[in-house]
Design an enzyme around this catalytic site. Structure first.
Site, PDB file in Angstrom:
ATOM      1  N   THR A   1       0.854  -1.209   0.000  1.00  0.00           N
ATOM      2  CA  THR A   1       0.000   0.000   0.000  1.00  0.00           C
ATOM      3  C   THR A   1       0.883   1.249   0.000  1.00  0.00           C
ATOM      4  OG1 THR A   1       0.067   0.121   2.380  1.00  0.00           O
ATOM      5  CG2 THR A   1      -1.757  -1.144   1.397  1.00  0.00           C
ATOM      6  N   ARG A   2       2.028   1.156  -0.747  1.00  0.00           N
ATOM      7  CA  ARG A   2       2.944   2.308  -0.716  1.00  0.00           C
ATOM      8  C   ARG A   2       2.260   3.544  -1.286  1.00  0.00           C
ATOM      9  NH1 ARG A   2       7.763  -0.644  -1.276  1.00  0.00           N
ATOM     10  NH2 ARG A   2       8.560  -0.871   0.848  1.00  0.00           N
TER      11      ARG A   2
ATOM     12  N   CYS B   1     -42.313  -3.963  10.089  1.00  0.00           N
ATOM     13  CA  CYS B   1     -41.099  -4.424  10.785  1.00  0.00           C
ATOM     14  C   CYS B   1     -41.460  -5.296  11.989  1.00  0.00           C
ATOM     15  CB  CYS B   1     -40.288  -3.207  11.256  1.00  0.00           C
ATOM     16  SG  CYS B   1     -38.968  -3.642  12.406  1.00  0.00           S
TER      17      CYS B   1
ATOM     18  N   CYS C   1     -40.468  -3.415  15.402  1.00  0.00           N
ATOM     19  CA  CYS C   1     -41.011  -2.101  15.789  1.00  0.00           C
ATOM     20  C   CYS C   1     -42.089  -2.259  16.866  1.00  0.00           C
ATOM     21  CB  CYS C   1     -41.596  -1.389  14.577  1.00  0.00           C
ATOM     22  SG  CYS C   1     -40.387  -0.452  13.616  1.00  0.00           S
TER      23      CYS C   1
ATOM     24  N   ASN D   1     -35.645 -14.942  21.295  1.00  0.00           N
ATOM     25  CA  ASN D   1     -35.643 -15.100  19.845  1.00  0.00           C
ATOM     26  C   ASN D   1     -36.713 -16.123  19.455  1.00  0.00           C
ATOM     27  OD1 ASN D   1     -34.835 -15.777  17.111  1.00  0.00           O
ATOM     28  ND2 ASN D   1     -32.914 -14.690  17.582  1.00  0.00           N
TER      29      ASN D   1
ATOM     30  N   HIS E   1     -36.983   2.818  14.237  1.00  0.00           N
ATOM     31  CA  HIS E   1     -36.573   1.874  13.189  1.00  0.00           C
ATOM     32  C   HIS E   1     -35.323   2.360  12.457  1.00  0.00           C
ATOM     33  CE1 HIS E   1     -37.429  -1.310  10.245  1.00  0.00           C
ATOM     34  NE2 HIS E   1     -37.147  -0.443   9.299  1.00  0.00           N
TER      35      HIS E   1
ATOM     36  N   ASN F   1     -24.824  -7.236  15.073  1.00  0.00           N
ATOM     37  CA  ASN F   1     -24.506  -7.270  13.640  1.00  0.00           C
ATOM     38  C   ASN F   1     -25.096  -6.016  13.046  1.00  0.00           C
ATOM     39  OD1 ASN F   1     -23.339  -9.862  13.616  1.00  0.00           O
ATOM     40  ND2 ASN F   1     -25.356 -10.814  13.548  1.00  0.00           N
TER      41      ASN F   1
ATOM     42  N   SER G   1     -30.829  -9.699   9.317  1.00  0.00           N
ATOM     43  CA  SER G   1     -32.091 -10.028   8.636  1.00  0.00           C
ATOM     44  C   SER G   1     -33.132  -8.943   8.877  1.00  0.00           C
ATOM     45  CB  SER G   1     -32.603 -11.376   9.170  1.00  0.00           C
ATOM     46  OG  SER G   1     -32.950 -11.245  10.532  1.00  0.00           O
TER      47      SER G   1
ATOM     48  N   HIS H   1     -34.023  -2.884  11.690  1.00  0.00           N
ATOM     49  CA  HIS H   1     -34.325  -2.167  12.939  1.00  0.00           C
ATOM     50  C   HIS H   1     -33.134  -2.367  13.887  1.00  0.00           C
ATOM     51  CE1 HIS H   1     -37.476  -0.613  15.868  1.00  0.00           C
ATOM     52  NE2 HIS H   1     -36.405  -0.816  16.610  1.00  0.00           N
TER      53      HIS H   1
ATOM     54  N   HIS I   1     -30.622  -3.325  16.470  1.00  0.00           N
ATOM     55  CA  HIS I   1     -30.788  -4.269  17.586  1.00  0.00           C
ATOM     56  C   HIS I   1     -29.477  -5.015  17.809  1.00  0.00           C
ATOM     57  CE1 HIS I   1     -31.243  -6.691  13.963  1.00  0.00           C
ATOM     58  NE2 HIS I   1     -30.767  -7.664  14.694  1.00  0.00           N
TER      59      HIS I   1
ATOM     60  N   GLN J   1     -27.997  -8.983  19.824  1.00  0.00           N
ATOM     61  CA  GLN J   1     -28.443 -10.305  20.246  1.00  0.00           C
ATOM     62  C   GLN J   1     -27.616 -10.770  21.437  1.00  0.00           C
ATOM     63  OE1 GLN J   1     -29.488 -13.329  17.328  1.00  0.00           O
ATOM     64  NE2 GLN J   1     -28.957 -11.904  15.685  1.00  0.00           N
TER      65      GLN J   1
ATOM     66  N   HIS K   1     -14.803  -6.574  20.823  1.00  0.00           N
ATOM     67  CA  HIS K   1     -14.114  -6.599  19.525  1.00  0.00           C
ATOM     68  C   HIS K   1     -15.057  -6.030  18.472  1.00  0.00           C
ATOM     69  CE1 HIS K   1     -10.881  -9.218  21.012  1.00  0.00           C
ATOM     70  NE2 HIS K   1     -11.796  -9.955  21.596  1.00  0.00           N
TER      71      HIS K   1
ATOM     72  N   LYS L   1     -13.223  -6.353   2.552  1.00  0.00           N
ATOM     73  CA  LYS L   1     -12.227  -7.409   2.622  1.00  0.00           C
ATOM     74  C   LYS L   1     -12.945  -8.739   2.750  1.00  0.00           C
ATOM     75  CE  LYS L   1      -8.390  -9.138   5.349  1.00  0.00           C
ATOM     76  NZ  LYS L   1      -7.602  -9.352   4.115  1.00  0.00           N
ATOM     77  N   PHE L   2     -12.412  -9.748   2.066  1.00  0.00           N
ATOM     78  CA  PHE L   2     -12.923 -11.106   2.203  1.00  0.00           C
ATOM     79  C   PHE L   2     -11.832 -11.979   2.813  1.00  0.00           C
ATOM     80  CE2 PHE L   2     -16.936 -10.823   0.003  1.00  0.00           C
ATOM     81  CZ  PHE L   2     -16.762  -9.737  -0.834  1.00  0.00           C
TER      82      PHE L   2
END
Ligand SMILES: O=C1CCN([C@@H]2O[C@H](COP(=O)(O)O)[C@@H](O)[C@H]2O)C(=O)N1
Length: 345
Positions: free
Chosen positions: A24-25, A47, A50, A72, A110, A150, A158, A161, A163, A165, A295, A308-309
């Site tokens: 990455t110069r 939703c 909601c 859940n 939302h 996420n 998915s 809204h 949230h 977990q 993290h 990135k993958f």
């Protein structure tokens, strides 16, 4: 730092990451694409999350006005498990796993993500995570509670809204188990918790620091794998969210929200990531080795659309990165601390 290929050791997991800075110069600008950035409504009648709407399983949400947590409806872990007959062959080991999964909506809105909520609202989310952890740890057989968020469709979300977990389960999952072993070894060798020594060193070295307040620091770790990976760590060996003081919850809310603001300002989009807190195991033992930390693993590399993958060499050999952790930290430090949409308003 070194400008030739080298590998860096992650003391929390015992893994190595390959760093190739020479790739990455050319000056790294990072493109801000004026993406449409679909604007979400404050309330979406379709939703599932909601307030007042009916969820996919038929349960109706209350007209909640703050944080809202529920079991859940399509849980990956359930409190009742089957039994697996003893398998004597060492190559075919399986164990029944019990647990509970919960969804925690940040607010009734939302459209508002963490960087767009107030510090007080983010503090309420952290307090809810703490209460949920306490509640789940009381359940027989629960050994570990994983709180995570996420953010963004790219992370497989998915439901837009905002949230998080919480998955509580009977065994300690792979990553926390590795970190438990490494933190225990470090404490027995050095008589101090690993992450306390680490954060004190990084505060002296400065080049990978992003944000810091009285109780927490946000750092692009020396061993970071994802381009803009960040570690938020406490400044004392607090083992889990329920052990935080009220003042520490406010501090954590401030730094979590401030980091998320800079993330969104990087490419002026709602910046996707998976993030999560690593808490000490719920085993009734003291954990002087453990320092509560979070993290952040964001996939974007150099624009809103270039990610990135972790494939090929990285699946088969080891993770690899071009842009160095030091460059990423410098980029994040240089960003405004006011959300780009707020300045646009
Ligand atoms: O009616 C619903 C919709 C979604 N959910 C749950 O919400 C969660 C949404 O989280 P993700 O968008 O990160 O997948 C997901 O785990 C899904 O199972 C319900 O429990 N009830």
């Amino acid at each position: 730092m070194y400008d030739f290929p080298h590998r860096r050791f992650n003391p929390l997991t015992g893994d190595w990451v390959l760093v190739s800075p020479q790739r990455t110069r050319r000056p790294w600008k990072g493109r801000i694409e004026k993406t449409s950035g679909e604007s979400l409504p404050a309330f979406d009648p379709t939703c599932y999350l909601c307030p007042g709407n009916t969820r996919a399983g038929g349960v109706q949400n209350p007209s909640y006005t703050g944080v809202f947590a529920f079991d859940n409806d399509f849980s990956a872990l359930v409190p009742k498990t089957g039994s697996i007959p003893g398998e004597s062959h060492p190559l075919f080991q399986a164990q029944a796993e019990l647990g509970i999964c919960r969804v925690v909506c940040f607010s009734p809105r939302h459209d508002l993500t963490i960087p767009q909520l107030s510090v007080e609202q983010v503090a309420q989310v952290i307090a809810a995570w703490s209460e949920q952890t306490t509640d789940l740890c009381r359940m027989p057989g629960i050994r570990h509670v994983q709180v995570f968020e996420n953010k963004g469709a790219i992370m497989g979300c998915s439901n837009p809204h905002p949230h998080s977990q919480i998955w509580a389960q009977g065994s300690i999952p792979n990553e926390p188990a590795k970190e438990l072993g490494e933190q225990r070894d470090y404490l027995s060798r050095h008589d101090r918790p690993l992450l306390l020594d680490y954060v004190q060193e990084e505060q002296q070295r400065k080049e990978r620091m992003v944000l810091s307040n009285e109780h927490f620091s946000a750092i692009v770790p020396f061993w970071a794998v994802w381009p803009f990976e960040v570690l938020i760590t406490a400044h004392r060996p607090v083992p889990d969210l329920p052990s935080l003081t009220g003042e520490e919850i406010i501090s954590l809310a401030e730094i979590y929200r401030q980091l998320a603001i800079r993330y969104d300002n990087l490419f002026e989009i709602s910046f996707p990531y998976s993030m999560g807190f690593h808490q000490a195991p719920n085993d009734g033992q003291p954990h002087p080795e453990w320092v509560l930390h979070a993290h952040f693993y964001p996939p974007l590399l150099r624009s809103a659309s270039i990610r990135k993958f972790m494939v090929g060499y990285e699946m088969l050999a080891m993770p690899q990165r071009d842009i160095t952790p030091e460059t990423s930290a410098e980029r994040l430090r240089s960003l405004p601390d006011v959300h780009y949409q707020q300045t646009a308003d």
